[in-house]
Design a protein around this motif. Structure first.
Motif, PDB file in Angstrom:
ATOM      1  N   LEU A 160       0.835  -1.192   0.000  1.00  0.00           N
ATOM      2  CA  LEU A 160       0.000   0.000   0.000  1.00  0.00           C
ATOM      3  C   LEU A 160       0.874   1.248   0.000  1.00  0.00           C
ATOM      4  O   LEU A 160       1.889   1.302   0.705  1.00  0.00           O
ATOM      5  N   ARG A 161       0.463   2.249  -0.761  1.00  0.00           N
ATOM      6  CA  ARG A 161       1.189   3.516  -0.842  1.00  0.00           C
ATOM      7  C   ARG A 161       0.555   4.541   0.080  1.00  0.00           C
ATOM      8  O   ARG A 161      -0.660   4.781   0.057  1.00  0.00           O
ATOM      9  N   ASN A 162       1.371   5.162   0.894  1.00  0.00           N
ATOM     10  CA  ASN A 162       0.929   6.190   1.842  1.00  0.00           C
ATOM     11  C   ASN A 162       0.630   7.482   1.082  1.00  0.00           C
ATOM     12  O   ASN A 162       1.525   8.078   0.490  1.00  0.00           O
ATOM     13  N   GLU A 163      -0.619   7.917   1.107  1.00  0.00           N
ATOM     14  CA  GLU A 163      -1.020   9.156   0.448  1.00  0.00           C
ATOM     15  C   GLU A 163      -1.529  10.191   1.437  1.00  0.00           C
ATOM     16  O   GLU A 163      -2.042  11.234   1.040  1.00  0.00           O
ATOM     17  N   GLY A 164      -1.359   9.892   2.722  1.00  0.00           N
ATOM     18  CA  GLY A 164      -1.934  10.765   3.734  1.00  0.00           C
ATOM     19  C   GLY A 164      -1.144  12.017   4.036  1.00  0.00           C
ATOM     20  O   GLY A 164      -1.670  12.944   4.660  1.00  0.00           O
ATOM     21  N   GLY A 165       0.117  12.062   3.626  1.00  0.00           N
ATOM     22  CA  GLY A 165       0.937  13.237   3.921  1.00  0.00           C
ATOM     23  C   GLY A 165       1.071  13.458   5.412  1.00  0.00           C
ATOM     24  O   GLY A 165       1.465  12.565   6.153  1.00  0.00           O
ATOM     25  N   ASP A 166       0.728  14.658   5.876  1.00  0.00           N
ATOM     26  CA  ASP A 166       0.867  14.984   7.298  1.00  0.00           C
ATOM     27  C   ASP A 166      -0.413  14.694   8.086  1.00  0.00           C
ATOM     28  O   ASP A 166      -0.585  15.171   9.208  1.00  0.00           O
ATOM     29  N   HIS A 167      -1.320  13.915   7.503  1.00  0.00           N
ATOM     30  CA  HIS A 167      -2.533  13.549   8.243  1.00  0.00           C
ATOM     31  C   HIS A 167      -2.138  12.779   9.494  1.00  0.00           C
ATOM     32  O   HIS A 167      -1.218  11.947   9.463  1.00  0.00           O
ATOM     33  N   PRO A 168      -2.786  13.026  10.639  1.00  0.00           N
ATOM     34  CA  PRO A 168      -2.403  12.368  11.891  1.00  0.00           C
ATOM     35  C   PRO A 168      -2.383  10.840  11.823  1.00  0.00           C
ATOM     36  O   PRO A 168      -1.610  10.198  12.549  1.00  0.00           O
ATOM     37  N   VAL A 169      -3.200  10.251  10.977  1.00  0.00           N
ATOM     38  CA  VAL A 169      -3.253   8.792  10.885  1.00  0.00           C
ATOM     39  C   VAL A 169      -2.023   8.225  10.178  1.00  0.00           C
ATOM     40  O   VAL A 169      -1.580   7.117  10.468  1.00  0.00           O
ATOM     41  N   THR A 170      -1.435   8.995   9.274  1.00  0.00           N
ATOM     42  CA  THR A 170      -0.388   8.454   8.404  1.00  0.00           C
ATOM     43  C   THR A 170       0.970   9.139   8.530  1.00  0.00           C
ATOM     44  O   THR A 170       1.953   8.650   7.969  1.00  0.00           O
ATOM     45  N   LYS A 171       1.063  10.242   9.248  1.00  0.00           N
ATOM     46  CA  LYS A 171       2.294  11.030   9.208  1.00  0.00           C
ATOM     47  C   LYS A 171       3.504  10.298   9.784  1.00  0.00           C
ATOM     48  O   LYS A 171       4.644  10.615   9.426  1.00  0.00           O
ATOM     49  N   ASP A 172       3.290   9.313  10.669  1.00  0.00           N
ATOM     50  CA  ASP A 172       4.427   8.564  11.206  1.00  0.00           C
ATOM     51  C   ASP A 172       4.547   7.183  10.564  1.00  0.00           C
ATOM     52  O   ASP A 172       5.259   6.316  11.072  1.00  0.00           O
ATOM     53  N   MET A 173       3.881   6.997   9.431  1.00  0.00           N
ATOM     54  CA  MET A 173       3.943   5.737   8.702  1.00  0.00           C
ATOM     55  C   MET A 173       4.938   5.845   7.548  1.00  0.00           C
ATOM     56  O   MET A 173       5.152   6.928   6.998  1.00  0.00           O
ATOM     57  N   PRO A 174       5.552   4.731   7.138  1.00  0.00           N
ATOM     58  CA  PRO A 174       6.495   4.769   6.011  1.00  0.00           C
ATOM     59  C   PRO A 174       5.778   5.005   4.688  1.00  0.00           C
ATOM     60  O   PRO A 174       4.547   4.938   4.606  1.00  0.00           O
ATOM     61  N   PRO A 175       6.539   5.260   3.613  1.00  0.00           N
ATOM     62  CA  PRO A 175       5.922   5.524   2.299  1.00  0.00           C
ATOM     63  C   PRO A 175       5.085   4.360   1.782  1.00  0.00           C
ATOM     64  O   PRO A 175       4.091   4.575   1.084  1.00  0.00           O
ATOM     65  N   THR A 176       5.478   3.129   2.103  1.00  0.00           N
ATOM     66  CA  THR A 176       4.699   1.959   1.717  1.00  0.00           C
ATOM     67  C   THR A 176       4.666   0.983   2.886  1.00  0.00           C
ATOM     68  O   THR A 176       5.576   0.961   3.721  1.00  0.00           O
ATOM     69  N   ILE A 177       3.604   0.187   2.939  1.00  0.00           N
ATOM     70  CA  ILE A 177       3.512  -0.882   3.922  1.00  0.00           C
ATOM     71  C   ILE A 177       3.000  -2.144   3.232  1.00  0.00           C
ATOM     72  O   ILE A 177       2.317  -2.066   2.215  1.00  0.00           O
ATOM     73  N   LYS A 178       3.349  -3.293   3.793  1.00  0.00           N
ATOM     74  CA  LYS A 178       2.860  -4.564   3.264  1.00  0.00           C
ATOM     75  C   LYS A 178       1.779  -5.098   4.182  1.00  0.00           C
ATOM     76  O   LYS A 178       1.956  -5.161   5.394  1.00  0.00           O
TER      77      LYS A 178
END
Length: 278
Positions: A160-178
């Protein structure tokens, strides 16, 4: 001052420190606590039932670790204003309400600032089917996805590709996750054209081909597929995940994968829960 006096004073000071620390911790814990209620059915699909059982193990463990409460119920009559007033977050575990009064209570709860996480089949709607697209606010406004169109098969892990940018849900997530294996859904409406929808994760192109059939329509070779998103007008996050891989082909019906076994997937879900609870 005598040695005994010094000892007494030290004991008094230590007791005072412990009391203040404990009291402060208790107050802090009380301040942080929120309450979660999960609604679910045990529909005929064993993969969904397996996910529900996993969720009802995962969230109580997280509740102990992160200082919130977690309750779950199959009694959808509790989806009413009085019962919901005790909770800051609702979870729909592969389920949605069918009763008009329950639907109205949920809509009111969300419009009044309640939090919500929905998983996989909670967004399903298809007319004609056993689960018709007969709740316009929920499927078209709240989720924005409209009707179900198609899915991949067999359940397959995806990048999955992180498209959240600085959104609180995704900002500390890597660019991609499996992820762990999942049955992925495609939807009627183009979420990229809805200004109210913020897409947080989508299928990365490195995942293709996604699925292995046997039907060619169950294998995705290209395209854009949002799988985690939020509606900016509500405290909500929808996850396409929620379908464990099962040994259907071998006829044992054993669970072959568990959604929460992916550390990053579990972290994403927990991030979302903490965000909608605020």
């Amino acid at each position: 001052m005598t040695k005994t006096s010094h000892t007494v004073l030290r004991v008094i000071a230590l007791c005072a420190f412990v009391f203040c620390f404990s009291n402060g911790f208790a107050q802090n814990a009380k301040h942080k606590t929120f309450h979660v209620i999960a609604f679910y059915h045990e529909y005929h699909d064993l993969a969904h039932i397996s996910f529900v059982h996993d969720a009802n193990k995962f969230f109580p463990e997280m509740a102990k670790k992160y200082n919130f409460t977690y309750d779950s119920t199959k009694d959808w009559t509790k989806l009413n204003a009085e019962f919901l007033s005790k909770y800051q977050v609702i979870l729909f575990l592969d389920s949605r309400p069918e009763d008009p009064a329950q639907r109205k209570a949920f809509q009111t709860y969300m419009k009044n600032g309640g939090g919500w996480l929905g998983f996989h089949f909670a967004a399903f709607a298809l007319t004609p089917s056993e689960y018709n697209a007969d709740w316009d606010w929920y499927h078209n406004e709240f989720l924005g996805s409209g009707q179900y169109v198609s899915n991949t098969w067999h359940p397959t892990s995806a990048i999955l590709r992180n498209e959240g940018g600085d959104h609180p849900v995704t900002k500390d997530m890597p660019p991609t996750i499996k992820t762990t294996p999942n049955e992925w859904y495609r939807w009627e409406k183009d979420l990229t054209k809805n200004p109210d929808i913020k897409i947080l994760f989508s299928i990365d192109s490195s995942s293709f081909p996604l699925g292995n059939g046997p039907k060619q329509s169950e294998i995705w070779h290209s395209g854009y597929y949002p799988v985690v998103w939020t509606n900016k007008n509500y405290k909500m996050v929808y996850f396409n995940m929620g379908h464990n891989d099962m040994d259907y082909d071998g006829h044992t019906n054993a669970t072959l994968s568990h959604t929460f076994d992916s550390p990053m997937e579990a972290k994403l879900i927990l991030n979302a829960l903490m965000w909608v609870a605020k």
